[in-house]
Design an enzyme around this catalytic site. Structure first.
Site, PDB file in Angstrom:
ATOM      1  N   SER A  43      36.602  41.794  29.682  1.00 43.32           N
ATOM      2  CA  SER A  43      35.344  42.648  29.057  1.00 43.32           C
ATOM      3  C   SER A  43      35.812  43.451  28.004  1.00 43.32           C
ATOM      4  CB  SER A  43      34.947  43.595  30.359  1.00 43.32           C
ATOM      5  OG  SER A  43      34.393  42.764  31.320  1.00 43.32           O
TER       6      SER A  43
HETATM    7  C1  SAM Z   1      33.417  39.562  32.569  1.00 41.62           C
HETATM    8  S1  SAM Z   1      34.557  38.382  33.677  1.00 41.62           S
HETATM    9  C2  SAM Z   1      35.943  39.301  34.109  1.00 41.62           C
HETATM   10  C3  SAM Z   1      36.064  40.602  34.019  1.00 41.62           C
HETATM   11  C4  SAM Z   1      37.179  41.220  34.640  1.00 41.62           C
HETATM   12  N1  SAM Z   1      37.108  42.494  35.541  1.00 41.62           N
HETATM   13  C5  SAM Z   1      38.441  41.343  33.531  1.00 41.62           C
HETATM   14  O1  SAM Z   1      38.857  42.532  33.690  1.00 41.62           O
HETATM   15  O2  SAM Z   1      38.903  40.471  33.138  1.00 41.62           O
HETATM   16  C6  SAM Z   1      33.532  38.385  35.192  1.00 41.62           C
HETATM   17  C7  SAM Z   1      33.964  37.510  36.153  1.00 41.62           C
HETATM   18  O3  SAM Z   1      33.154  37.572  37.595  1.00 41.62           O
HETATM   19  C8  SAM Z   1      33.420  36.388  38.267  1.00 41.62           C
HETATM   20  N2  SAM Z   1      32.384  36.437  38.950  1.00 41.62           N
HETATM   21  C9  SAM Z   1      30.937  35.903  38.987  1.00 41.62           C
HETATM   22  N3  SAM Z   1      30.256  35.811  39.998  1.00 41.62           N
HETATM   23  C10 SAM Z   1      30.958  36.270  41.063  1.00 41.62           C
HETATM   24  C11 SAM Z   1      31.065  36.469  42.552  1.00 41.62           C
HETATM   25  N4  SAM Z   1      29.880  36.473  43.153  1.00 41.62           N
HETATM   26  N5  SAM Z   1      32.068  36.869  43.210  1.00 41.62           N
HETATM   27  C12 SAM Z   1      33.426  37.036  42.502  1.00 41.62           C
HETATM   28  N6  SAM Z   1      33.518  36.812  41.153  1.00 41.62           N
HETATM   29  C13 SAM Z   1      32.500  36.446  40.566  1.00 41.62           C
HETATM   30  C14 SAM Z   1      33.280  35.300  37.026  1.00 41.62           C
HETATM   31  O4  SAM Z   1      33.978  34.073  37.545  1.00 41.62           O
HETATM   32  C15 SAM Z   1      34.055  36.129  35.976  1.00 41.62           C
HETATM   33  O5  SAM Z   1      35.582  35.721  36.186  1.00 41.62           O
END
Ligand code: SAM
Length: 193
Positions: A43
């Protein structure tokens, strides 16, 4: 230190570049989301900073990080809770579980771990309650399942339908929670099936 100073110190201690794929590292100072594979992103730093300030994490707390992706937010949360706290990062993309976990392990804070999310289960009801829950993917509605995984007076920060929400669990409030809005954001979708 106030919440903003604690977040800035955590971001200085856990630089973003250590959590990016080699191909994106030279762009680490870019204040925008960066690709981490599988259509997902690490992000935007300014957004991460704003979310962590809203979350107001304190040393010793138990924290859930939904959507741990690159592992950066999990490591930042681990920095904020310190060795007396505990952080669980959950990620649904198997390859990102592997890389995010390796990145968090390399950060050297054994009180933080990354695990695969269970399909159809939001968060981790069995390990609840948590003092804080961070969600780094966009929900279409307020995920009440995660509100229920909070301690009394616990805090959830989650983007919902374009708006950043801070939800504090409060038995005395309507529906048992106090919800405030904190600006408009874009995120990859939170998958709930
Ligand atoms: C914006 S990205 C990663 C941001 C992360 N916090 C970072 O610092 O890199 C959001 C992530 O949420 C994951 N995601 C989406 N739905 C999810 C769920 N229900 N449970 C766990 N992860 C999920 C996606 O696969 C993605 O990798």
């Amino acid at each position: 230190m106030d919440a903003a100073e604690r977040v800035r110190a955590a971001m200085a201690a856990q630089p973003r570049e250590r959590f990016l794929p080699a191909s994106e590292r030279r762009r680490a100072s870019h204040d925008g989301p960066l690709a981490i594979g599988h259509g997902q992103t690490n992000s935007q730093p300014r957004t991460v900073e704003a979310m962590l300030e809203l979350l107001d994490v304190r040393p010793g707390q138990r924290v859930l990080d939904v959507g741990s992706g690159s592992g950066w937010t999990t490591a930042l949360l681990a920095e904020l809770v310190g060795p007396t706290g505990w952080v669980l990062g959950l990620e649904r993309v198997p390859d990102l579980v592997v890389t995010g976990r390796a990145n968090v392990e390399a950060a050297g804070m054994p009180w933080a771990r990354v695990r695969a999310a269970v399909t159809g289960v939001l968060g981790d009801p069995e390990l609840a309650p948590f003092d804080r829950v961070l969600v780094s993917a966009m929900a279409t509605r307020l995920p009440v399942e995660l509100v229920e995984q909070l301690h009394a007076h616990g805090i959830l920060v989650v983007p919902v339908a374009g708006r950043m929400l801070r939800v504090e669990r409060d038995a005395g409030a309507r529906d048992g929670r106090r919800v405030t809005e904190h600006g408009h954001y874009r995120f990859v979708p939170l998958v709930t099936d």
